[in-house]
Design a protein around this motif. Structure first.
Motif, PDB file in Angstrom:
ATOM      1  N   GLU A  20     -28.289  34.764  53.672  1.00 48.48           N
ATOM      2  CA  GLU A  20     -29.343  35.702  53.342  1.00 48.48           C
ATOM      3  C   GLU A  20     -30.102  36.149  54.593  1.00 48.48           C
ATOM      4  O   GLU A  20     -30.489  35.324  55.417  1.00 48.48           O
ATOM      5  CB  GLU A  20     -30.312  35.016  52.376  1.00 48.48           C
ATOM      6  N   PRO A  21     -30.323  37.463  54.780  1.00 51.44           N
ATOM      7  CA  PRO A  21     -31.066  37.936  55.959  1.00 51.44           C
ATOM      8  C   PRO A  21     -32.531  37.559  55.879  1.00 51.44           C
ATOM      9  O   PRO A  21     -33.069  37.273  54.806  1.00 51.44           O
ATOM     10  CB  PRO A  21     -30.869  39.453  55.906  1.00 51.44           C
ATOM     11  N   LEU A  22     -33.184  37.574  57.019  1.00 48.52           N
ATOM     12  CA  LEU A  22     -34.604  37.268  57.092  1.00 48.52           C
ATOM     13  C   LEU A  22     -35.405  38.433  56.506  1.00 48.52           C
ATOM     14  O   LEU A  22     -35.272  39.568  56.941  1.00 48.52           O
ATOM     15  CB  LEU A  22     -34.998  37.033  58.550  1.00 48.52           C
ATOM     16  N   ASP A  23     -36.235  38.150  55.529  1.00 50.75           N
ATOM     17  CA  ASP A  23     -37.058  39.159  54.876  1.00 50.75           C
ATOM     18  C   ASP A  23     -38.497  38.663  54.876  1.00 50.75           C
ATOM     19  O   ASP A  23     -38.900  37.858  54.027  1.00 50.75           O
ATOM     20  CB  ASP A  23     -36.569  39.405  53.449  1.00 50.75           C
ATOM     21  N   LEU A  24     -39.299  39.127  55.824  1.00 47.28           N
ATOM     22  CA  LEU A  24     -40.671  38.644  55.936  1.00 47.28           C
ATOM     23  C   LEU A  24     -41.575  39.157  54.827  1.00 47.28           C
ATOM     24  O   LEU A  24     -42.711  38.683  54.701  1.00 47.28           O
ATOM     25  CB  LEU A  24     -41.238  39.003  57.305  1.00 47.28           C
ATOM     26  N   LEU A 211     -32.943  35.098  67.167  1.00 47.91           N
ATOM     27  CA  LEU A 211     -33.308  35.855  68.355  1.00 47.91           C
ATOM     28  C   LEU A 211     -33.477  37.300  67.923  1.00 47.91           C
ATOM     29  O   LEU A 211     -32.544  37.906  67.376  1.00 47.91           O
ATOM     30  CB  LEU A 211     -32.228  35.750  69.438  1.00 47.91           C
ATOM     31  N   ASP A 212     -34.659  37.864  68.141  1.00 46.57           N
ATOM     32  CA  ASP A 212     -34.981  39.215  67.685  1.00 46.57           C
ATOM     33  C   ASP A 212     -34.652  39.392  66.206  1.00 46.57           C
ATOM     34  O   ASP A 212     -34.130  40.407  65.770  1.00 46.57           O
ATOM     35  CB  ASP A 212     -34.254  40.256  68.547  1.00 46.57           C
ATOM     36  N   ARG A 213     -34.967  38.312  65.446  1.00 46.84           N
ATOM     37  CA  ARG A 213     -34.837  38.250  63.989  1.00 46.84           C
ATOM     38  C   ARG A 213     -33.390  38.336  63.506  1.00 46.84           C
ATOM     39  O   ARG A 213     -33.135  38.605  62.321  1.00 46.84           O
ATOM     40  CB  ARG A 213     -35.718  39.294  63.310  1.00 46.84           C
ATOM     41  N   LYS A 214     -32.449  38.062  64.389  1.00 41.16           N
ATOM     42  CA  LYS A 214     -31.038  37.940  64.009  1.00 41.16           C
ATOM     43  C   LYS A 214     -30.632  36.479  64.141  1.00 41.16           C
ATOM     44  O   LYS A 214     -30.932  35.834  65.153  1.00 41.16           O
ATOM     45  CB  LYS A 214     -30.166  38.820  64.900  1.00 41.16           C
ATOM     46  N   PRO A 215     -29.954  35.910  63.140  1.00 37.63           N
ATOM     47  CA  PRO A 215     -29.613  34.490  63.193  1.00 37.63           C
ATOM     48  C   PRO A 215     -28.616  34.185  64.300  1.00 37.63           C
ATOM     49  O   PRO A 215     -27.657  34.931  64.518  1.00 37.63           O
ATOM     50  CB  PRO A 215     -29.015  34.213  61.816  1.00 37.63           C
ATOM     51  N   VAL A 216     -28.858  33.102  65.026  1.00 36.44           N
ATOM     52  CA  VAL A 216     -27.974  32.717  66.127  1.00 36.44           C
ATOM     53  C   VAL A 216     -27.372  31.330  65.947  1.00 36.44           C
ATOM     54  O   VAL A 216     -26.369  31.008  66.561  1.00 36.44           O
ATOM     55  CB  VAL A 216     -28.707  32.779  67.485  1.00 36.44           C
ATOM     56  N   GLY A 268     -45.073  39.490  50.260  1.00 39.92           N
ATOM     57  CA  GLY A 268     -45.919  38.943  51.301  1.00 39.92           C
ATOM     58  C   GLY A 268     -46.340  39.987  52.306  1.00 39.92           C
ATOM     59  O   GLY A 268     -46.533  41.149  51.953  1.00 39.92           O
ATOM     60  N   GLU A 269     -46.462  39.579  53.564  1.00 38.60           N
ATOM     61  CA  GLU A 269     -46.940  40.466  54.615  1.00 38.60           C
ATOM     62  C   GLU A 269     -45.767  40.862  55.499  1.00 38.60           C
ATOM     63  O   GLU A 269     -45.258  40.051  56.255  1.00 38.60           O
ATOM     64  CB  GLU A 269     -48.026  39.769  55.433  1.00 38.60           C
ATOM     65  N   CYS A 270     -45.315  42.113  55.378  1.00 42.13           N
ATOM     66  CA  CYS A 270     -44.219  42.597  56.204  1.00 42.13           C
ATOM     67  C   CYS A 270     -44.791  43.045  57.544  1.00 42.13           C
ATOM     68  O   CYS A 270     -45.057  44.232  57.750  1.00 42.13           O
ATOM     69  CB  CYS A 270     -43.504  43.765  55.518  1.00 42.13           C
ATOM     70  N   ARG A 271     -44.987  42.111  58.434  1.00 41.81           N
ATOM     71  CA  ARG A 271     -45.702  42.402  59.682  1.00 41.81           C
ATOM     72  C   ARG A 271     -44.705  42.507  60.824  1.00 41.81           C
ATOM     73  O   ARG A 271     -43.872  41.645  61.013  1.00 41.81           O
ATOM     74  CB  ARG A 271     -46.703  41.278  59.962  1.00 41.81           C
ATOM     75  N   ASP A 272     -44.817  43.582  61.583  1.00 41.20           N
ATOM     76  CA  ASP A 272     -43.925  43.780  62.720  1.00 41.20           C
ATOM     77  C   ASP A 272     -44.354  42.913  63.891  1.00 41.20           C
ATOM     78  O   ASP A 272     -45.510  42.548  64.005  1.00 41.20           O
ATOM     79  CB  ASP A 272     -43.912  45.254  63.150  1.00 41.20           C
TER      80      ASP A 272
END
Length: 272
Positions: A20-24, A211-216, A268-272
């Protein structure tokens, strides 16, 4: 042990985890420092957000972590925290660490959630910056301590950084201590040339590094993980590598540190 097995597999393959991708938008911020001001106490959290030493008196490296003071290692400029490693008048290296906790167990953290820092790393051999998490509990609490190194960077190797999970046992069970880690390849020089985000999502079953919101990389959550985790950021020097060619001064720039908790069934809070 499962984590020990993961160490070998991770270092050998360096496969980004699927899933599952990161979804803030599914998270809420519970702690954030955007570094519009300096809020660091020497060792005891009062109204400040950070302390300047590890709460268990475990400072490390070839530069002395120094209390906040005029001319010290900490400064805020243009919404960024600057942690500077430099030689003092006697030629001794000094630098800084911030921890969102103190020895009493007071601090900011969550057991499960997402932790992120946006940073620009200092160039040069001998630099050893890190963003990491550790169990939030009183210093005298002898339960196993979980440490998650979201990024640990060694300045002489600009083409990689390290992610690691540790479980630390106290005496008389120190022989049970273990760790699991991997090297994350990057474009040479890219981490010192620009800001990047370094994150980790801690869930009951897995720990996923970003890293930069991509899973490593991903590893199992250790069963010893029973308490909240709080963030630390530092600019250390050395770690067994020479510092005779380390630039003086060297500066770690931190744009923000944020801690999120998951929200079930709500935005939630979709904060950049």
């Amino acid at each position: 042990m499962l984590l020990t097995a993961a160490l070998t597999a991770g270092c050998a393959n360096n496969q980004a985890p699927a899933g599952e991708p990161l979804d803030l938008c599914r998270y809420a911020i519970v702690f954030a420092d955007e570094f519009d001001d300096l809020s660091i106490a020497p060792r005891v959290l009062g109204n400040e957000r950070w302390t300047a030493h590890t709460p268990w008196n475990g400072d490390f490296g070839d530069a002395v972590f120094t209390d906040p003071r005029a001319g010290g290692p900490f400064a805020v400029r243009d919404g960024k925290l600057l942690i500077t490693a430099s030689k003092d008048g006697e030629g001794k290296w000094r630098s800084g660490l911030i921890a969102a906790a103190d020895a009493s167990g007071k601090g900011a953290g969550v057991q499960y959630g997402y932790f992120e820092a946006r940073m620009k790393l200092p160039p040069g051999p001998g630099t050893w910056p890190a963003f990491w998490l550790i169990s939030l509990k009183p210093a005298e609490d002898k339960r196993p301590k979980v440490e998650i190194d979201v990024i640990e960077y060694y300045g002489h190797r600009t083409d990689r950084y390290h992610v690691t999970g540790h479980v630390w046992y106290s005496r008389p069970d120190q022989d049970k201590t273990y760790r699991s880690g991997s090297r994350v390849p990057v474009e040479p020089g890219s981490l010192t040339g620009a800001f990047h985000t370094y994150g980790v999502r801690v869930e009951p079953g897995t720990i996923t590094y970003y890293l930069d919101r991509k899973p490593v990389w991903q590893q199992p959550t250790p069963p010893e993980h029973q308490t909240p985790l709080y963030p630390l950021v530092n600019l250390a020097l050395g770690s067994g590598y020479p510092i005779d060619e380390t630039p003086d001064p060297s500066v770690l720039e931190v744009d923000y540190v944020r801690v999120y908790r998951p929200i079930e069934g709500a935005a939630g809070e979709c904060r950049d």
